[in-house]
Design an enzyme around this catalytic site. Structure first.
Site, PDB file in Angstrom:
ATOM      1  N   ASP A  88      86.167  13.706  55.982  1.00  6.70           N
ATOM      2  CA  ASP A  88      85.710  13.003  55.011  1.00  6.70           C
ATOM      3  C   ASP A  88      87.309  11.634  55.550  1.00  6.70           C
ATOM      4  O   ASP A  88      88.286  11.767  55.491  1.00  6.70           O
ATOM      5  CB  ASP A  88      86.452  13.143  53.300  1.00  6.70           C
ATOM      6  N   LEU A  89      86.165   9.919  55.359  1.00  5.68           N
ATOM      7  CA  LEU A  89      87.274   9.348  56.171  1.00  5.68           C
ATOM      8  C   LEU A  89      88.354   8.885  55.242  1.00  5.68           C
ATOM      9  O   LEU A  89      87.980   9.072  54.535  1.00  5.68           O
ATOM     10  CB  LEU A  89      86.247   8.269  56.589  1.00  5.68           C
ATOM     11  N   ASP A 144      80.960   7.712  52.310  1.00 10.76           N
ATOM     12  CA  ASP A 144      81.949   8.618  53.933  1.00 10.76           C
ATOM     13  C   ASP A 144      82.353   9.601  54.258  1.00 10.76           C
ATOM     14  O   ASP A 144      83.722  10.304  55.535  1.00 10.76           O
ATOM     15  CB  ASP A 144      83.515   7.793  53.386  1.00 10.76           C
TER      16      ASP A 144
END
Length: 403
Positions: A280-281, A323
């Site tokens: 997960d960004l 994301d």
């Protein structure tokens, strides 16, 4: 879950494909129409020439019968003359008149048949009437000699035979019959010539028609092949669009759902490890909200390029949506190597910049789950990887944890 813009791109591709299909159908209509016209023309050509050839053959056979009867007339006159001479030379023996009598009856039947055959042929009919008139004169001369002999006027009968009058009529009849037969034979020869020409024309017509139809069929084959190629390309496009993210070009959640179970089964069969990174960004939402979706899309694409550059042939990066990404590592190495890869990803993602070249500020929180140690079930492996990722976030982000 399919990408947000999948249906829009699918609709555009579908419209484009349908346009190409309609064009192809229109183009296919042309050769099929041409083939139909050529076949119709060939049938008409065959019918016309077939009827003419049939008429020529009927005429040829008709002339053959006319020539046969005309020659029979020549033979009949000779037989009649032979019978008369036999009667006179045998001093009036009646049995020698039998060829003469048969010839007279035969001549009568021959002229009747000739008149029937030549009923609608003015030129031949007129010539036949003239011949018949001269034959009647010749037969009358033969009758006179026989009658004179029977009356006892043998000298008169012999005198009639010795004169050139009968010979002159005979020569005239022969010449007229020969001219008639020659004219009929010439017409019959012309029929052969015309029939041969028409057969030649039909053959050439069929050859050219076959060439044209062959060319049209080849053209049609290429059109069909192109249509099939377009169909296959469109099917491949749909397959690719259904399994890949339109923004980053990475495989998507649908691809992962379709193939992950198979990858797990292969790993189990080969007794190999399989690692799942749930990525997960960090801080991406802030970039997206502050700079807009265009900048956010650039950051996502650059992040995908950075992460993919760190992978080998046995690892595949997947965009799950937004994301979130997943990394499937088949034939996974030891945990220390996996930890090094996770650490490199987090570090290298810091190099992703905004459109103006300034740092984007993104990093990543990564949860790592390994088959078969952490789970032997597809959904459970995702669950523990997701849970590990959230532990990394709670630990301050920009880090990774193992399940």
């Amino acid at each position: 879950m399919l990408p947000e813009n999948f249906f829009a791109s699918h609709s555009i591709a579908h419209f484009t494909f349908l346009t190409k299909v309609r064009k192809t159908q229109y183009h296919l209509l042309i050769p099929f129409t041409l083939c139909g016209l050529l076949l119709a023309g060939a049938i008409f050509w065959q019918v016309v020439h077939g009827q003419r050839l049939g008429a020529l053959e009927d005429r040829r056979q008709h002339l053959g019968r006319e020539i046969r009867v005309a020659r029979s007339v020549v033979t009949g006159i000779l037989d009649a003359e032979t019978g008369q001479r036999g009667f006179l030379l045998t001093a009036g023996r009646e049995q020698y008149l039998e060829p003469y009598n048969r010839a007279r009856e035969k001549l009568k039947a021959d002229f009747k048949e000739l008149h029937q055959l030549l009923a609608k042929e003015t030129i031949y009919a007129d010539a036949t009437r003239r011949i018949e008139k001269n034959v009647e004169i010749k037969l009358k001369e033969l009758d006179e000699t026989i009658s004179a002999w029977r009356r006892g006027d043998r000298a008169g009968a012999l005198q009639t035979v010795m004169t050139d009058r009968g010979r002159a009529y005979m020569d005239t009849v022969r010449a007229q019959l020969a001219a008639l037969i020659d004219t009929m034979s010439e017409e019959r020869s012309q029929i052969w010539v015309e029939a041969a020409q028409r057969i030649h024309q039909v053959r050439n017509g069929l050859i050219w028609m076959s060439i044209f139809i062959g060319a049209i069929l080849v053209f049609t084959y290429f059109l069909v092949a192109r249509a099939e190629s377009q169909r296959a390309a469109f099917a491949a496009h749909l397959e690719y669009a259904a399994h890949h993210d339109q923004l980053t070009g990475l495989p998507n959640r649908h691809y992962l759902k379709s193939h992950f179970g198979e990858l797990l089964q292969q790993a189990e069969t080969k007794r190999e490890r399989l690692a799942l990174f749930y990525i997960d960004l960090d801080h991406f939402k802030a970039v997206n909200d502050k700079y807009g979706h265009d900048v956010g899309d650039k950051v996502l694409k650059d992040a995908a390029v950075v992460m993919r550059s760190l992978l080998g042939e046995t690892a595949k990066l997947v965009r799950l949506g937004g994301d979130e990404f997943a990394l499937i590592y088949t034939r996974a190495p030891v945990d220390a190597t996996l930890a090094g890869l996770a650490r490199d990803m987090i570090q290298n993602l810091r190099s992703v910049t905004l459109a103006d070249g300034s740092p984007s500020g993104i990093s990543a929180s990564i949860g790592v789950a390994v088959f078969p140690e952490n789970s032997q079930n597809e959904s459970d492996l995702f669950h523990v990887a997701d849970a590990a990722m959230y532990r990394a976030k709670h630990a301050g982000r920009a880090c990774f944890t193992f399940a």
